[in-house]
Design an enzyme around this catalytic site. Structure first.
Site, PDB file in Angstrom:
ATOM      1  N   ASN A 106       0.836  -1.192   0.000  1.00 51.90           N
ATOM      2  CA  ASN A 106       0.000   0.000   0.000  1.00 51.90           C
ATOM      3  C   ASN A 106       0.875   1.247   0.000  1.00 51.90           C
ATOM      4  O   ASN A 106       2.014   1.228   0.459  1.00 51.90           O
ATOM      5  CB  ASN A 106      -0.894   0.029   1.242  1.00 51.90           C
ATOM      6  CG  ASN A 106      -2.029  -0.963   1.162  1.00 51.90           C
ATOM      7  OD1 ASN A 106      -2.542  -1.252   0.088  1.00 51.90           O
ATOM      8  ND2 ASN A 106      -2.447  -1.483   2.308  1.00 51.90           N
ATOM      9  N   LYS A 182      -5.256   4.125  -5.408  1.00 51.35           N
ATOM     10  CA  LYS A 182      -5.485   3.324  -4.212  1.00 51.35           C
ATOM     11  C   LYS A 182      -5.008   4.058  -2.959  1.00 51.35           C
ATOM     12  O   LYS A 182      -5.635   3.966  -1.902  1.00 51.35           O
ATOM     13  CB  LYS A 182      -4.787   1.968  -4.314  1.00 51.35           C
ATOM     14  CG  LYS A 182      -5.144   1.059  -3.133  1.00 51.35           C
ATOM     15  CD  LYS A 182      -4.574  -0.328  -3.232  1.00 51.35           C
ATOM     16  CE  LYS A 182      -5.052  -1.172  -2.045  1.00 51.35           C
ATOM     17  NZ  LYS A 182      -4.456  -2.513  -2.034  1.00 51.35           N
ATOM     18  N   ASN A 186      -7.311   4.711   0.203  1.00 56.41           N
ATOM     19  CA  ASN A 186      -6.877   4.265   1.529  1.00 56.41           C
ATOM     20  C   ASN A 186      -6.746   5.425   2.503  1.00 56.41           C
ATOM     21  O   ASN A 186      -7.018   5.287   3.697  1.00 56.41           O
ATOM     22  CB  ASN A 186      -5.537   3.528   1.435  1.00 56.41           C
ATOM     23  CG  ASN A 186      -5.666   2.130   0.864  1.00 56.41           C
ATOM     24  OD1 ASN A 186      -6.758   1.579   0.800  1.00 56.41           O
ATOM     25  ND2 ASN A 186      -4.562   1.559   0.421  1.00 56.41           N
ATOM     26  N   ASN A 190      -8.934   4.158   5.572  1.00 59.26           N
ATOM     27  CA  ASN A 190      -8.211   3.494   6.656  1.00 59.26           C
ATOM     28  C   ASN A 190      -8.142   4.292   7.958  1.00 59.26           C
ATOM     29  O   ASN A 190      -8.536   3.795   9.017  1.00 59.26           O
ATOM     30  CB  ASN A 190      -6.809   3.104   6.189  1.00 59.26           C
ATOM     31  CG  ASN A 190      -6.836   1.978   5.163  1.00 59.26           C
ATOM     32  OD1 ASN A 190      -7.881   1.663   4.598  1.00 59.26           O
ATOM     33  ND2 ASN A 190      -5.702   1.376   4.907  1.00 59.26           N
ATOM     34  N   ASN A 200     -15.367  -0.439   7.465  1.00 63.36           N
ATOM     35  CA  ASN A 200     -15.222   0.483   6.338  1.00 63.36           C
ATOM     36  C   ASN A 200     -16.520   1.208   5.999  1.00 63.36           C
ATOM     37  O   ASN A 200     -16.509   2.330   5.497  1.00 63.36           O
ATOM     38  CB  ASN A 200     -14.735  -0.267   5.097  1.00 63.36           C
ATOM     39  CG  ASN A 200     -13.324  -0.790   5.243  1.00 63.36           C
ATOM     40  OD1 ASN A 200     -12.666  -0.563   6.250  1.00 63.36           O
ATOM     41  ND2 ASN A 200     -12.849  -1.495   4.234  1.00 63.36           N
ATOM     42  N   SER A 251     -10.600  -2.294   8.024  1.00 57.29           N
ATOM     43  CA  SER A 251      -9.404  -1.945   7.262  1.00 57.29           C
ATOM     44  C   SER A 251      -8.168  -2.543   7.913  1.00 57.29           C
ATOM     45  O   SER A 251      -8.138  -2.814   9.112  1.00 57.29           O
ATOM     46  CB  SER A 251      -9.253  -0.421   7.167  1.00 57.29           C
ATOM     47  OG  SER A 251      -8.854   0.125   8.411  1.00 57.29           O
ATOM     48  N   SER A 252      -7.133  -2.723   7.092  1.00 54.41           N
ATOM     49  CA  SER A 252      -5.878  -3.283   7.614  1.00 54.41           C
ATOM     50  C   SER A 252      -5.278  -2.360   8.668  1.00 54.41           C
ATOM     51  O   SER A 252      -4.684  -2.830   9.653  1.00 54.41           O
ATOM     52  CB  SER A 252      -4.882  -3.504   6.478  1.00 54.41           C
ATOM     53  OG  SER A 252      -4.621  -2.292   5.795  1.00 54.41           O
TER      54      SER A 252
END
Length: 301
Positions: A106, A182, A186, A190, A200, A251-252
């Site tokens: 990312n 992206k 993000n 995020n 999300n 989200s991560s």
């Protein structure tokens, strides 16, 4: 290509998914993990990928940086962006001048670092839109379908052929436009999920969350325009679409904060701030998000 020519670095959600795709195409696979305990775990249990309710177990050869004993044809780097500066020098143990590197991180900064350090290697940036959640060491569940977009080059078709029986792969001329798209999405989703302590979907279900997220994206778009990059899709539409399609996912970054781990905030919102300063573009919302996520990460630890 003979078995053992491919290495996947990282046994998290992404590495496990990529490893499964690779081993379905090739005879064997090495997967690099951080420590011996994870090696023992993989030797005992194998790696597991849950896709559409079906459980798949595969058995790669686990290695660590200390036990690397060969140089590889292709290396898929599937770690977090912040890990790359930590092992970039060690990577020389696994490559020679013919090694192909595929960077699937990312944000902005990690691919640039790799290309600067290993200028004589073919290095391909890639962007993934599959959703996957880590359940344990080399154990993942696929939570959303998407595609992998790979930078066009002399070996991109080989990379596609390895992955495509399992994953959808597209080859594009300008990977930077996809990476920035992206990154902007993000940047909106995020950190907002971290602040609102939610999935999300909060981005589109809570008008205050949407306002923060959309302003972060708008600041990022100003930076992208200053860089002369044309995005493949409208970032605000993409923000809404991704937040809707992944509305039930965490989200991560949210997961990292909950686990008390380092986050990729510096490579996402931090990259927008960094380039904004370079081009004299104000990015107050992204600065706020960087500081807030870093503060919450420290507090969680």
């Amino acid at each position: 290509m003979e078995g053992g020519d491919v290495l996947v670095i990282g046994a998290g959600a992404l590495g496990t998914l990529i490893g499964y795709a690779v081993i379905k195409s090739l005879d064997s696979l090495d997967i690099l993990v951080r420590d011996v305990s994870k090696v023992e775990n993989i030797l005992e249990r194998g790696c597991r990928a849950s896709i559409s309710g079906d459980e798949y177990i595969y058995r790669p050869r686990p290695v660590t940086w200390d036990t690397l004993d060969k140089r590889y044809n292709i290396i898929f780097i599937c770690t977090k962006a912040y890990d790359i500066p930590k092992f970039i020098d060690k990577l020389s143990k696994a490559i020679d001048e013919s090694t192909i590197l595929v960077s699937i991180q990312n944000g902005i900064g990690s691919l640039e670092l790799l290309k600067s350090r290993y200028q004589y290697n073919d290095i391909y940036g890639a962007v993934i839109s599959y959703g996957a959640v880590k359940r344990g060491t080399c154990d993942t569940i696929l939570t959303g379908y998407g595609e992998i977009v790979i930078e066009k080059g002399g070996y991109s078709s080989i990379i596609r052929d390895i992955l495509e029986p399992t994953l959808k792969v597209s080859i594009v001329d300008d990977i930077y436009s996809y990476r920035w798209l992206k990154t902007l999405v993000n940047a909106g989703i995020n950190p907002v999920t971290v602040i609102f302590n939610d999935r999300n979907g909060v981005v589109i279900e809570n008008r205050y969350a949407w306002e923060i997220a959309s302003k972060a994206v708008e600041e990022g778009l100003k930076v992208v325009n200053a860089l002369g990059i044309t995005l493949p899709r409208d970032p605000l539409n993409e923000l809404y679409d991704i937040a809707y399609r992944t509305r039930d996912n965490y989200s991560s970054m949210y997961q990292d904060v909950l686990r008390g781990c380092e986050t990729e905030i510096d490579y996402i919102n931090g990259a927008i701030v960094e380039y904004g300063e370079k081009y004299n573009i104000d990015t107050p919302v992204n600065k706020y998000l960087v500081l807030t996520v870093k503060g919450l990460s420290i507090w969680r630890r």
